[in-house]
Design a protein around this motif. Sequence first.
Motif, PDB file in Angstrom:
ATOM      1  N   GLY A  96      11.473 -37.448 -46.320  1.00  0.00           N
ATOM      2  CA  GLY A  96      10.473 -37.189 -44.725  1.00  0.00           C
ATOM      3  C   GLY A  96      10.237 -35.917 -44.472  1.00  0.00           C
ATOM      4  N   ALA A  97       9.675 -35.357 -45.610  1.00  0.00           N
ATOM      5  CA  ALA A  97       8.331 -34.356 -45.197  1.00  0.00           C
ATOM      6  C   ALA A  97       7.194 -34.732 -44.528  1.00  0.00           C
ATOM      7  N   CYS A  98       7.627 -36.325 -44.303  1.00  0.00           N
ATOM      8  CA  CYS A  98       5.496 -36.402 -42.777  1.00  0.00           C
ATOM      9  C   CYS A  98       6.381 -36.823 -42.107  1.00  0.00           C
ATOM     10  N   GLY A  99       7.455 -36.997 -41.265  1.00  0.00           N
ATOM     11  CA  GLY A  99       7.674 -36.368 -40.753  1.00  0.00           C
ATOM     12  C   GLY A  99       8.951 -38.275 -39.939  1.00  0.00           C
ATOM     13  N   PHE A 100       8.422 -39.495 -40.762  1.00  0.00           N
ATOM     14  CA  PHE A 100       9.267 -40.473 -41.178  1.00  0.00           C
ATOM     15  C   PHE A 100      10.463 -40.306 -42.011  1.00  0.00           C
ATOM     16  N   ARG A 101      10.679 -41.383 -41.140  1.00  0.00           N
ATOM     17  CA  ARG A 101      12.755 -40.913 -42.071  1.00  0.00           C
ATOM     18  C   ARG A 101      12.456 -41.717 -43.164  1.00  0.00           C
ATOM     19  N   THR A 102      11.354 -42.489 -44.003  1.00  0.00           N
ATOM     20  CA  THR A 102      11.546 -43.219 -44.774  1.00  0.00           C
ATOM     21  C   THR A 102       9.768 -43.650 -45.782  1.00  0.00           C
ATOM     22  N   CYS A 103       9.526 -43.805 -46.138  1.00  0.00           N
ATOM     23  CA  CYS A 103       8.339 -44.267 -47.092  1.00  0.00           C
ATOM     24  C   CYS A 103       7.876 -45.353 -46.048  1.00  0.00           C
ATOM     25  N   LYS A 104       9.091 -46.372 -45.948  1.00  0.00           N
ATOM     26  CA  LYS A 104       8.972 -47.240 -45.339  1.00  0.00           C
ATOM     27  C   LYS A 104       8.451 -47.431 -43.867  1.00  0.00           C
ATOM     28  N   GLU A 105       8.950 -46.634 -43.285  1.00  0.00           N
ATOM     29  CA  GLU A 105       8.073 -46.040 -41.946  1.00  0.00           C
ATOM     30  C   GLU A 105       6.770 -45.684 -41.853  1.00  0.00           C
ATOM     31  N   LEU A 106       6.393 -44.852 -42.964  1.00  0.00           N
ATOM     32  CA  LEU A 106       5.261 -43.718 -43.097  1.00  0.00           C
ATOM     33  C   LEU A 106       4.321 -45.364 -43.381  1.00  0.00           C
ATOM     34  N   ASN A 107       4.402 -46.049 -44.380  1.00  0.00           N
ATOM     35  CA  ASN A 107       3.437 -47.150 -44.570  1.00  0.00           C
ATOM     36  C   ASN A 107       3.339 -48.399 -43.471  1.00  0.00           C
ATOM     37  N   THR A 108       4.137 -48.334 -42.608  1.00  0.00           N
ATOM     38  CA  THR A 108       4.078 -49.049 -42.285  1.00  0.00           C
ATOM     39  C   THR A 108       3.810 -48.511 -40.351  1.00  0.00           C
ATOM     40  N   ALA A 109       3.347 -47.503 -40.413  1.00  0.00           N
ATOM     41  CA  ALA A 109       2.979 -47.182 -38.865  1.00  0.00           C
ATOM     42  C   ALA A 109       1.344 -46.910 -38.384  1.00  0.00           C
ATOM     43  N   ILE A 116     -11.558 -35.847 -39.656  1.00  0.00           N
ATOM     44  CA  ILE A 116     -11.265 -35.737 -40.966  1.00  0.00           C
ATOM     45  C   ILE A 116     -10.992 -36.629 -41.706  1.00  0.00           C
ATOM     46  N   GLY A 117     -10.183 -37.522 -41.260  1.00  0.00           N
ATOM     47  CA  GLY A 117      -9.416 -38.446 -41.538  1.00  0.00           C
ATOM     48  C   GLY A 117      -8.125 -39.739 -41.297  1.00  0.00           C
ATOM     49  N   ARG A 118      -8.008 -40.523 -42.210  1.00  0.00           N
ATOM     50  CA  ARG A 118      -6.701 -41.541 -42.134  1.00  0.00           C
ATOM     51  C   ARG A 118      -5.206 -40.687 -41.740  1.00  0.00           C
ATOM     52  N   GLY A 119      -4.446 -40.506 -40.865  1.00  0.00           N
ATOM     53  CA  GLY A 119      -3.430 -40.708 -40.835  1.00  0.00           C
ATOM     54  C   GLY A 119      -1.934 -41.218 -40.426  1.00  0.00           C
TER      55      GLY A 119
END
Length: 214
Positions: A96-109, A116-119
Amino acid sequence: MSIREFEELNPAVLDRVIEQMAVVAKTRFHFGKNQTKLIIVGDEELNEMGDYCWSLADMSPLAARDGRMIRELVKEGCRVLVIGEKRRSVLNWNCGACGFRTCKELNTAETQETLIGRGPCCVFKLMDMNLAANAAAAVAHRQGMHCRVFTTLGMSALSLEIIKDVDISVAVLISAAGKNPFFDRHQYWTDEHWDETFKKEFPTYERGFIGAFE
């Protein structure tokens, strides 16, 4: 008797050290699978990166300053290690440190493109990239090199696709110049110009980081 001037030694020494830096950056501690990408760029690419930074003068005087410094430093001799990472998590730790509850939510955002990059980006990917940069810089320090880690050169390598298949990057620059080229890079600026630039550039004072969303 064979006499060799320092200028003759400099390119070989720089090549040897930057290669050692790349090896140590690859073998340092990392989280999960090691996906850090490392490339060593030549003078032609470095000049392109300097020109790109210079082209951002209206947006970022500090990037322009770095671009001007690089173009001068290439003439004297330097080497650059560019380090990149992908943004998505491969750990599935759901921290959750990225701001999303799960890695799946982060990866599909939805991917957000910035200067300076892509997030958004997994925090462990950011830590992996910075661990690699720190390991490389430590080698440079032990070898007596002038060294500095650059975000501006990293983003230029990314924008110019000099480093590919990554979403974020930084660059570690080394030099064996007689004077540390990274200590005083304001030599062409007046105090008034520096004060004006400082207020404009540093995010905790006036606005977000260069390329930040409005």
